[in-house]
Every structure is written in structure tokens, then in C-alpha cells.
Design an enzyme around this catalytic site. Sequence first.
Site, mmCIF file in Angstrom:
data_model
loop_
_atom_site.group_PDB
_atom_site.id
_atom_site.type_symbol
_atom_site.label_atom_id
_atom_site.label_comp_id
_atom_site.label_asym_id
_atom_site.label_seq_id
_atom_site.Cartn_x
_atom_site.Cartn_y
_atom_site.Cartn_z
ATOM 1 N N ARG A 56 16.228 7.041 55.068
ATOM 2 C CA ARG A 56 15.237 6.312 54.638
ATOM 3 C C ARG A 56 14.799 5.270 55.950
ATOM 4 O O ARG A 56 13.550 5.094 56.065
ATOM 5 C CB ARG A 56 15.728 5.333 53.695
ATOM 6 N N ARG B 134 25.540 -12.318 54.247
ATOM 7 C CA ARG B 134 25.504 -11.146 54.930
ATOM 8 C C ARG B 134 27.174 -11.148 55.626
ATOM 9 O O ARG B 134 27.573 -10.007 56.045
ATOM 10 C CB ARG B 134 24.753 -10.908 56.101
ATOM 11 N N LYS C 2 16.325 -3.056 49.105
ATOM 12 C CA LYS C 2 16.256 -4.298 48.153
ATOM 13 C C LYS C 2 14.911 -4.845 48.538
ATOM 14 O O LYS C 2 14.482 -5.530 47.680
ATOM 15 C CB LYS C 2 17.125 -5.028 49.264
HETATM 16 P P1 AMP Z 1 17.183 -7.117 57.235
HETATM 17 O O1 AMP Z 1 15.435 -7.210 57.143
HETATM 18 O O2 AMP Z 1 17.456 -7.938 56.047
HETATM 19 O O3 AMP Z 1 17.752 -5.937 57.360
HETATM 20 O O4 AMP Z 1 17.281 -8.198 58.401
HETATM 21 C C1 AMP Z 1 16.800 -7.747 59.758
HETATM 22 C C2 AMP Z 1 17.840 -8.254 60.782
HETATM 23 O O5 AMP Z 1 17.592 -9.886 60.577
HETATM 24 C C3 AMP Z 1 19.384 -8.197 60.625
HETATM 25 O O6 AMP Z 1 19.861 -6.922 61.120
HETATM 26 C C4 AMP Z 1 20.018 -9.363 61.372
HETATM 27 O O7 AMP Z 1 19.943 -9.371 62.649
HETATM 28 C C5 AMP Z 1 18.985 -10.378 60.925
HETATM 29 N N1 AMP Z 1 19.498 -11.100 59.675
HETATM 30 C C6 AMP Z 1 18.829 -10.998 58.473
HETATM 31 N N2 AMP Z 1 19.356 -11.869 57.258
HETATM 32 C C7 AMP Z 1 20.501 -12.358 58.161
HETATM 33 C C8 AMP Z 1 21.628 -13.078 57.720
HETATM 34 N N3 AMP Z 1 21.723 -13.552 56.564
HETATM 35 N N4 AMP Z 1 22.514 -13.193 58.682
HETATM 36 C C9 AMP Z 1 22.511 -12.959 60.072
HETATM 37 N N5 AMP Z 1 21.301 -12.184 60.369
HETATM 38 C C10 AMP Z 1 20.531 -11.978 59.490
#
Ligand code: AMP
Length: 194
Positions: free
Chosen positions: A123, A88, A13
Amino acid sequence: MRLVLLGAPGSGKGTQASRLKKELDVPHISTGDLLRAAVAAGTPLGRKAKAVMDAGQLVSDDIMLGMLEERLSQSDARNGFILDGYPRNLAQVEALDGLLQRLKQPLDAVVKLDVPAEEIVGRCEIRFKAEGRADDNPEVVRKRLTVYAEQTAPVADWYQRHGMLKVVDGVGELDTVFQRILAVLPGDRVAANG
Ligand code: AMP
């Protein structure tokens, strides 16, 4: 163009969103990046979020909505955005729907990058070695995938039921996947961006 990108952790993404933002001339809004910036800056919110992120769990819906609302109110998001990492869970789907209705900015497209679980694990391992993101270590990745299956997969199902979801094969060369995404976006994109 107001676009939501869905997909498991490591589905590409972020990489695709960086390219799409140039193509579509709208900001890439990654809630994960916003949280990591808060953690790096050592804000009270960042300190609170860090433990939750390191455990592969979701940060609370209230915090996330506040963060998103603030980001969407910035002037660069007026003409659209690429949302990466939000919504999410189903509560966030409703929150986003309400927020965008208030802003009179309905979504144009929801695209899910489809990548098999075995490839995702590989990955994330590569990213862990390259970038050292604490939550990419194999143990936490397994937890994040469980959270994804239980809480985030229903988000795609919701958009599917509402006739908004486009599923794109996320396996292949970066450019191939990029072209697949462009191919499913609404047609007025080209006219709007010359
Ligand atoms: P990402 O970089 O999108 O994989 O996000 C890394 C971490 O940030 C996730 O594993 C969650 O702990 C937190 N996080 C990111 N976006 C959200 C969201 N929309 N709701 C809750 N936690 C989030």
C-alpha cells in the site's frame, strides 16, 4: 465523539478518518498532516521536523504535545475529534491522558486498524507512486515499520489493558472497513448525530 485511530503507516487511518469526520461531524486531526503543513510552510518547526520525518523517525514528544495542545484548543475540537497519528509511543499516551484530563474530555473510543505487514508495504508503494510522499519510499517504510513495532505497538497494548481498544480488520473495501469501524463505536453516536 473523541476517537483515537491506531494502525501502522498505510493501514488506512487517514482515509477512514476523512470519512468518519463527515459521519461524526468532528475534525480529523492528523499529526502527520500538521507536520507536513509546517514543513510546506517552511516554519522553524517544519525545518527541524523534516529531516526526522524523511528518516522515518519520530519527532520529539515535546514538539508533538505542543502541536496537539494548540490544535485541540481550537473551537472546532470542542465537540470531539478523530486523532490520527497520535499517540505514537507510551510517553505520548501519558501526555494525551494528562492533556485530556485537564480539558475534561476523556476518550470515547480507541480503534486499531489491523493490516498485515506484507499488505502495508504494498500500500505504501502505491501511495508513494500516487502522492510522492518522501517517507513512503520502500527503504523509509521499512524504518517506519520498525519504529511502529518497537514504539507504537505498545500503545495499542496499553489501551487493550485498559479495556479501551477495539481492533478492526483493515483489509477489504474502503466502505466495508468503514462499516466495521462504525460497528465498534459507542452506541450513542447515532443519537448524537441524528
Ligand atoms: P503519518 O502521516 O502519521 O504517518 O506521520 C508522518 C511522520 O510524521 C512520521 O513518520 C513521524 O516522523 C512524524 N509524526 C507524525 N505523528 C507523530 C507523532 N505523534 N510523534 C512523533 N512523530 C510523528
